[in-house]
Design a protein around this motif. Sequence first.
Motif, PDB file in Angstrom:
ATOM      1  N   THR A  82      98.250 -44.781  34.124  1.00  0.00           N
ATOM      2  CA  THR A  82      97.074 -43.998  33.724  1.00  0.00           C
ATOM      3  C   THR A  82      96.113 -43.724  34.871  1.00  0.00           C
ATOM      4  N   ASP A  83      96.211 -44.500  35.932  1.00  0.00           N
ATOM      5  CA  ASP A  83      95.359 -44.283  37.099  1.00  0.00           C
ATOM      6  C   ASP A  83      96.054 -43.269  37.996  1.00  0.00           C
ATOM      7  N   VAL A  84      95.958 -41.998  37.604  1.00  0.00           N
ATOM      8  CA  VAL A  84      96.693 -40.936  38.282  1.00  0.00           C
ATOM      9  C   VAL A  84      95.800 -40.289  39.335  1.00  0.00           C
ATOM     10  N   ARG A  85      96.283 -40.284  40.533  1.00  0.00           N
ATOM     11  CA  ARG A  85      95.585 -39.592  41.619  1.00  0.00           C
ATOM     12  C   ARG A  85      96.147 -38.187  41.664  1.00  0.00           C
ATOM     13  N   THR A  86      95.290 -37.185  41.598  1.00  0.00           N
ATOM     14  CA  THR A  86      95.719 -35.795  41.693  1.00  0.00           C
ATOM     15  C   THR A  86      95.204 -35.204  43.005  1.00  0.00           C
ATOM     16  N   CYS A  87      95.730 -34.057  43.347  1.00  0.00           N
ATOM     17  CA  CYS A  87      95.252 -33.327  44.514  1.00  0.00           C
ATOM     18  C   CYS A  87      95.099 -31.868  44.122  1.00  0.00           C
ATOM     19  N   SER A  88      94.566 -31.070  45.035  1.00  0.00           N
ATOM     20  CA  SER A  88      94.454 -29.632  44.784  1.00  0.00           C
ATOM     21  C   SER A  88      95.304 -28.896  45.804  1.00  0.00           C
ATOM     22  N   GLY A  89      95.522 -27.638  45.547  1.00  0.00           N
ATOM     23  CA  GLY A  89      96.301 -26.830  46.473  1.00  0.00           C
ATOM     24  C   GLY A  89      95.655 -26.705  47.841  1.00  0.00           C
ATOM     25  N   ASP A  90      94.342 -26.852  47.894  1.00  0.00           N
ATOM     26  CA  ASP A  90      93.608 -26.735  49.157  1.00  0.00           C
ATOM     27  C   ASP A  90      93.658 -27.994  50.011  1.00  0.00           C
ATOM     28  N   ASP A  91      94.120 -29.106  49.459  1.00  0.00           N
ATOM     29  CA  ASP A  91      94.179 -30.357  50.218  1.00  0.00           C
ATOM     30  C   ASP A  91      95.194 -30.252  51.348  1.00  0.00           C
ATOM     31  N   GLU A  92      94.885 -30.919  52.446  1.00  0.00           N
ATOM     32  CA  GLU A  92      95.783 -30.941  53.592  1.00  0.00           C
ATOM     33  C   GLU A  92      96.943 -31.915  53.332  1.00  0.00           C
ATOM     34  N   VAL A  93      98.137 -31.510  53.721  1.00  0.00           N
ATOM     35  CA  VAL A  93      99.335 -32.319  53.511  1.00  0.00           C
ATOM     36  C   VAL A  93      99.201 -33.683  54.185  1.00  0.00           C
ATOM     37  N   ASP A  94      98.673 -33.712  55.403  1.00  0.00           N
ATOM     38  CA  ASP A  94      98.527 -34.988  56.112  1.00  0.00           C
ATOM     39  C   ASP A  94      97.636 -35.960  55.352  1.00  0.00           C
ATOM     40  N   GLU A  95      96.559 -35.447  54.769  1.00  0.00           N
ATOM     41  CA  GLU A  95      95.648 -36.295  53.989  1.00  0.00           C
ATOM     42  C   GLU A  95      96.356 -36.862  52.763  1.00  0.00           C
ATOM     43  N   ILE A  96      97.091 -36.013  52.066  1.00  0.00           N
ATOM     44  CA  ILE A  96      97.797 -36.444  50.852  1.00  0.00           C
ATOM     45  C   ILE A  96      98.923 -37.406  51.211  1.00  0.00           C
ATOM     46  N   ALA A  97      99.589 -37.184  52.339  1.00  0.00           N
ATOM     47  CA  ALA A  97     100.632 -38.115  52.795  1.00  0.00           C
ATOM     48  C   ALA A  97     100.034 -39.498  52.994  1.00  0.00           C
ATOM     49  N   GLY A  98      98.852 -39.553  53.569  1.00  0.00           N
ATOM     50  CA  GLY A  98      98.178 -40.832  53.770  1.00  0.00           C
ATOM     51  C   GLY A  98      97.843 -41.517  52.461  1.00  0.00           C
ATOM     52  N   VAL A  99      97.345 -40.754  51.496  1.00  0.00           N
ATOM     53  CA  VAL A  99      97.006 -41.314  50.183  1.00  0.00           C
ATOM     54  C   VAL A  99      98.257 -41.834  49.489  1.00  0.00           C
ATOM     55  N   MET A 100      99.328 -41.052  49.546  1.00  0.00           N
ATOM     56  CA  MET A 100     100.572 -41.456  48.892  1.00  0.00           C
ATOM     57  C   MET A 100     101.131 -42.729  49.521  1.00  0.00           C
ATOM     58  N   THR A 101     101.052 -42.818  50.831  1.00  0.00           N
ATOM     59  CA  THR A 101     101.542 -44.003  51.531  1.00  0.00           C
ATOM     60  C   THR A 101     100.670 -45.211  51.219  1.00  0.00           C
ATOM     61  N   GLU A 102      99.366 -45.027  51.311  1.00  0.00           N
ATOM     62  CA  GLU A 102      98.434 -46.126  51.073  1.00  0.00           C
ATOM     63  C   GLU A 102      98.531 -46.659  49.645  1.00  0.00           C
ATOM     64  N   ARG A 103      98.621 -45.753  48.675  1.00  0.00           N
ATOM     65  CA  ARG A 103      98.659 -46.167  47.271  1.00  0.00           C
ATOM     66  C   ARG A 103     100.075 -46.431  46.772  1.00  0.00           C
TER      67      ARG A 103
END
Length: 146
Positions: A82-103
């Motif tokens: 239920t603790d779902v992290r979402t992103c938007s189309g405007d987010d940078e891939v590198d930033e989201i890669a970091g979030v995915m790796t960290e979480r």
Amino acid sequence: MTIASILEHKTSSGGDAAVATIGPDDTVTALIAGLAEHRCGALVVVRDGDVVGIASERDVVRRLADDGASVLEATVSSIMTTDVRTCSGDDEVDEIAGVMTERRIRHMPVVDDGSLVGIVSIGDVVLSHIRQLEHDRGQLEQYISS
């Protein structure tokens, strides 16, 4: 590079633009059928158009290990994250890669203006990095040979 570019590449290379979803009151058996039908590792759990969770193969396996086959008749809401992290189309891939790796998450729903517009996997992110590296290499080769 943005998340929107990943979604665009997925659809331009023959991928499906629609996001595979399931309702929280559906059964785990229905979830497994949806995973198999869509050949994916997770379905976004949606209620009245809102993202309320995400249910993955891992969620199913962990609950099967704990509860046995009875989990197949349980609801998706009983096993989903239920603790779902979402992103938007405007987010940078590198930033989201970091979030995915960290979480330590493998799938992230993409939400723009309150609407679910896609989903990116860690594999999509890695593939975008590979494409960028290949592009950069080509640019360097062209520069060197000029």
